[in-house]
Design a protein around this motif. Structure first.
Motif, PDB file in Angstrom:
ATOM      1  N   PRO A 258     -20.576  41.044 -42.890  1.00  0.00           N
ATOM      2  CA  PRO A 258     -20.981  41.993 -41.780  1.00  0.00           C
ATOM      3  C   PRO A 258     -19.975  42.150 -40.798  1.00  0.00           C
ATOM      4  O   PRO A 258     -19.905  43.144 -39.932  1.00  0.00           O
ATOM      5  N   ALA A 259     -19.068  41.130 -40.416  1.00  0.00           N
ATOM      6  CA  ALA A 259     -18.037  41.250 -39.599  1.00  0.00           C
ATOM      7  C   ALA A 259     -16.574  41.760 -39.952  1.00  0.00           C
ATOM      8  O   ALA A 259     -15.803  41.917 -39.147  1.00  0.00           O
ATOM      9  N   SER A 260     -16.473  42.347 -41.254  1.00  0.00           N
ATOM     10  CA  SER A 260     -15.333  42.924 -41.883  1.00  0.00           C
ATOM     11  C   SER A 260     -15.121  44.305 -41.124  1.00  0.00           C
ATOM     12  O   SER A 260     -16.121  44.738 -40.648  1.00  0.00           O
ATOM     13  N   PRO A 261     -13.837  44.854 -41.117  1.00  0.00           N
ATOM     14  CA  PRO A 261     -13.657  45.992 -40.504  1.00  0.00           C
ATOM     15  C   PRO A 261     -14.474  47.259 -41.514  1.00  0.00           C
ATOM     16  O   PRO A 261     -14.943  48.056 -40.820  1.00  0.00           O
ATOM     17  N   LEU A 262     -14.391  46.999 -42.865  1.00  0.00           N
ATOM     18  CA  LEU A 262     -15.197  48.022 -43.584  1.00  0.00           C
ATOM     19  C   LEU A 262     -16.587  48.032 -43.155  1.00  0.00           C
ATOM     20  O   LEU A 262     -17.345  49.122 -43.189  1.00  0.00           O
ATOM     21  N   ALA A 263     -17.155  46.716 -43.248  1.00  0.00           N
ATOM     22  CA  ALA A 263     -18.579  46.800 -42.737  1.00  0.00           C
ATOM     23  C   ALA A 263     -18.830  47.693 -41.367  1.00  0.00           C
ATOM     24  O   ALA A 263     -19.897  48.308 -41.215  1.00  0.00           O
ATOM     25  N   ARG A 264     -17.977  47.638 -40.356  1.00  0.00           N
ATOM     26  CA  ARG A 264     -18.121  48.136 -39.118  1.00  0.00           C
ATOM     27  C   ARG A 264     -17.735  49.550 -39.172  1.00  0.00           C
ATOM     28  O   ARG A 264     -18.482  50.409 -38.786  1.00  0.00           O
ATOM     29  N   LEU A 265     -16.942  50.027 -40.104  1.00  0.00           N
ATOM     30  CA  LEU A 265     -16.811  51.460 -40.540  1.00  0.00           C
ATOM     31  C   LEU A 265     -18.008  52.017 -41.161  1.00  0.00           C
ATOM     32  O   LEU A 265     -18.491  53.214 -40.705  1.00  0.00           O
ATOM     33  N   LEU A 266     -18.560  51.262 -42.114  1.00  0.00           N
ATOM     34  CA  LEU A 266     -19.794  51.649 -42.770  1.00  0.00           C
ATOM     35  C   LEU A 266     -21.167  51.903 -41.879  1.00  0.00           C
ATOM     36  O   LEU A 266     -21.964  52.818 -41.911  1.00  0.00           O
ATOM     37  N   ASP A 267     -20.972  50.788 -40.681  1.00  0.00           N
ATOM     38  CA  ASP A 267     -22.184  51.284 -39.856  1.00  0.00           C
ATOM     39  C   ASP A 267     -21.971  52.040 -38.617  1.00  0.00           C
ATOM     40  O   ASP A 267     -22.662  52.155 -37.605  1.00  0.00           O
TER      41      ASP A 267
END
Length: 167
Positions: free
Chosen positions: A5-14
């Motif tokens: 959840p802390a990854s850059p991809l997770a932040r983009l998806l959210d």
């Protein structure tokens, strides 16, 4: 494998996303019957889209099918046509202004109902019959999504389509 959840991809998806809106509703009362296009429809967690013969036959995973209006234009272009009408694709809800792929595995509001995206809505062999030669391949990757109804409600033309965490 879960996404950190802390990854850059997770932040983009959210990341925030613009809501869409309903532009067409279709009910399939019987197999191969002409599609009805009402101004509103009722969604139920047990029976899916009321009045649609298919919605409750898959244990809820495919209560409702949705497609983007923007993809209708892409499918038409792949077929060398000016237009593909929503009823030709036999989906339940056509939306505009939102990328349905961004709802993968997410809950979203559709009018006053809450749904959860359950998968992609792949074309069936009827696309060759309905759209002509090349119809199946024209729809591949543009068929929309399937969803289950979590909380019942009503959907009307013009209603919003909003990812739940964005409400």
């Amino acid at each position: 494998m879960a996404l950190d959840p802390a990854s850059p991809l997770a932040r983009l998806l959210d990341a925030p996303m613009r809501p869409g809106h309903v532009v067409w509703i279709g009910l399939r009362p019987l197999r191969r019957a002409p599609i009805q296009a009402p101004d509103m429809a009722v969604l139920d967690p047990e029976h899916g889209l009321i009045g649609d013969h298919y919605s409750s036959r898959t244990g809820g995973a495919r209560h409702v099918t949705l497609i983007q209006a923007e993809h209708l234009a892409a499918i038409a272009a792949h077929l060398g046509r000016d237009v593909v009408a929503p009823q030709e694709l036999r989906r339940n809800i056509v939306v505009s202004g939102i990328n349905l792929a961004a709802l993968k595995g997410r809950r979203f509001a559709l009018g006053s109902a809450v749904l959860e995206a359950t998968g992609e809505c792949h074309p069936c062999s009827r696309m060759e019959e309905i759209l002509g030669a090349g119809g199946y391949n024209a729809v591949r990757g543009h068929g929309g999504i399937t969803a289950r109804v979590l909380a019942g409600g009503v959907v009307r033309l013009g209603d919003g389509v909003v990812r739940e965490d964005a409400r």
